[in-house]
Design a protein around this motif. Structure first.
Motif, short mmCIF file in Angstrom:
data_model
loop_
_atom_site.label_atom_id
_atom_site.label_comp_id
_atom_site.label_asym_id
_atom_site.label_seq_id
_atom_site.Cartn_x
_atom_site.Cartn_y
_atom_site.Cartn_z
N ASP A 84 0.64 -1.22 -0.10
CA ASP A 84 -0.09 -0.08 -0.09
C ASP A 84 0.81 1.18 0.20
O ASP A 84 0.54 2.32 -0.67
N THR A 85 2.04 1.08 0.61
CA THR A 85 2.77 2.43 0.77
C THR A 85 3.47 2.53 -0.54
O THR A 85 3.42 3.76 -1.15
N ILE A 86 3.90 1.71 -1.40
CA ILE A 86 4.36 2.00 -2.57
C ILE A 86 3.24 2.34 -3.51
O ILE A 86 3.43 3.36 -4.37
N ASP A 87 1.88 1.96 -3.39
CA ASP A 87 0.86 2.58 -4.45
C ASP A 87 0.67 3.84 -4.12
O ASP A 87 0.33 4.90 -4.70
N MET A 88 0.71 4.32 -2.66
CA MET A 88 0.59 5.56 -2.08
C MET A 88 1.60 6.69 -2.64
O MET A 88 1.45 7.71 -3.11
N VAL A 89 2.82 6.25 -2.82
CA VAL A 89 4.02 6.91 -3.48
C VAL A 89 3.70 7.34 -4.97
O VAL A 89 3.65 8.28 -5.30
N HIS A 147 10.63 -0.37 -9.74
CA HIS A 147 9.89 -1.05 -10.80
C HIS A 147 8.42 -0.62 -11.00
O HIS A 147 8.24 -0.29 -12.23
N HIS A 148 7.74 -0.20 -9.69
CA HIS A 148 6.45 0.09 -9.65
C HIS A 148 6.47 1.78 -10.48
O HIS A 148 5.38 1.84 -11.15
#
Length: 463
Positions: free
Chosen positions: A252-257, A304-305
């Motif tokens: 979720d943190t990666i999505d938030m970033v 990568h994201h």
């Protein structure tokens, strides 16, 4: 952490192998992905992985030839061979070269998981047997015998001989004196009050020197990587458990970033970028004590994201080079400074501009490929992981056109081509360009070209 190399000439297969398993669950890190045996052999010599997963049929050098070379370099390497060919001759040749496992493509995910588990267990047993003598000699030289349920502790700080009789090993790292203690059960916490900082891990192996040393070494590596300065002690085992339980939060943190950066692309974009990355680093600090390989992997997942959304790298080679530089940072603060600096540079050199915008190019490609379907801002936005409102605003800002107007323009241009080049009926053309009916198609065409499709076809035929 064990190291694994993936070799396959098909990009989809390579990425599929990397994404099909949570490699960290097996305490494995992927150190490289090669597209042929020549590149695979180069990466093997560079990283010396414990496991190589390779295809058979590849250009320049096939999997069997590469395996032969690898086994000449290190015969303890575990090779997993993948092939679409089930003939006995391939399996026979693989056995001859020392291949441990032979799987048929397409590889079943469960079969791959079970195979990796078996390979890991084989390696661990082999490592324990080979290191038992060495470790026994280490502790014997220290004139100390490990006992049941003792606690292993690592300290970083100024040299302090007060607990000298309990020291198992000591030395310098980056000009800091390191001490590894073996502390009798029950005396851990009184000692913590007298020491400055450190990491510790518990061992309950009933005198197993190999396991005990591995526990101490795990804490030792964490101490080297995290370099804490506060009067804080971290139980490495507890942090590892916390890490495993927090997978959803970290994703979720990666999505938030990503979302934050997507929705702040102009004006104070740099400020938002810095603040967002600092928030990401604060999340990492919650897991102080976890193996550095896990932190490397998580940081690369972020890269990568972001690359999937912002197209930060020119090609896979650029991306691989970035990964290699990332993994060269041996201390947490160095790693996060590198990550923050390089992401800022990547974004700074990939600023959105009216003439060159890769996101808008992707939107246009989707429209040209799917104009015959029932597409709109919502369905397109879902494919590139943007909110429809933001995507629409960005499209207008870059192209000067509203998204729906551009979709209409593409459809009507395709309709004109079909009216000129074919004898298809208007109802068929209407369906092929994604309009719901002939009447609606006619009204749209007239709106754009100030004449009906029939009038346009007659006019063209007269020319």
């Amino acid at each position: 952490m064990l190291k694994c190399l993936i070799v396959d000439d098909e990009y989809i297969s390579r990425e599929g192998l990397i994404d099909s398993l949570e490699w960290a669950e097996f305490e494995i890190t992927i150190v490289g992905a090669a597209q042929n045996g020549v590149e695979g052999l180069r990466l093997f010599e560079e990283h010396r992985p414990d496991i190589v997963v390779t295809d058979v049929k590849m250009p320049l050098m096939d999997g069997l030839s590469m395996t032969k070379e690898i086994m000449n370099i290190d015969p303890t390497t575990k090779i997993i061979l993948l092939s679409a060919y089930g003939e006995f001759s391939y399996a026979q040749e693989a056995i001859k070269y020392g291949v441990s496992y032979y799987l048929l493509k397409p590889v079943d995910e469960e079969e791959l998981r079970n195979t990796i588990q078996e390979v890991v267990e084989e390696i661990r047993v082999s490592q324990a047997l080979s290191s038992d003598k060495q470790i026994t000699e280490l502790f014997t030289a220290q004139k100390y015998v490990l006992c049941k349920n003792e606690e292993l502790f690592i300290r970083i700080g100024d040299k302090d001989l007060f607990f000298e009789k309990m020291i198992v090993a000591q030395g310098f790292f980056r000009s800091k004196f390191i001490q590894i203690y073996v502390i009798p059960q029950g005396r851990m916490y009184p000692m913590l009050e007298t020491l400055s900082k450190g990491f510790y891990s518990l061992s309950h192996q009933d005198g197993n020197l190999v396991e005990a040393y591995n526990e101490a070494n795990k804490a030792f590596r964490s101490a080297n990587f995290w370099q804490v300065d506060k009067e804080t002690f971290h139980n490495v085992d507890q942090q590892w458990y916390k890490w495993k339980k927090s997978a959803k939060m970290r994703n979720d943190t990666i999505d938030m970033v990503t979302v934050t950066l997507l929705e702040n692309t102009s004006g104070n974009r740099l400020q938002h970028l810095v603040q967002t990355l600092e928030g990401f680093i604060r999340v990492l600090k919650q897991f102080c004590g976890i193996d550095k390989e896990q932190i490397y992997f998580y940081c690369y997942e972020l890269i990568h994201h972001l690359d999937e959304r912002f197209f930060l790298f020119n090609d896979q080679n650029d991306k691989q080079r970035f990964k290699e530089h990332l993994y060269q940072n041996e201390v947490f603060e160095d790693l996060t400074s590198f990550l923050k600096r390089e992401i800022i540079i990547l974004f700074d050199t990939n600023e959105l501009s009216p003439t060159d915008n890769k996101i808008i190019s992707k939107v246009k490609n989707i429209i040209h490929e799917q104009y015959m379907e029932n597409i709109g801002s919502k369905s397109i936005a879902e494919q590139i992981f943007l909110s429809p409102n933001y995507m629409g605003q960005l499209f207008k800002e870059v192209t000067g056109k509203y998204l729906n107007d551009y979709i209409l323009e593409v459809r009507m241009k395709e309709a004109k081509k079909k009216l000129i080049e074919t004898d298809k009926s208007l109802s068929v053309i209407a369906e092929e360009v994604g309009t719901s009916s002939q009447a609606y198609f006619t009204s749209l065409f007239k709106k754009v070209y100030q004449m009906t499709p029939k009038e346009y076809r007659r006019k063209i035929k007269k020319i």
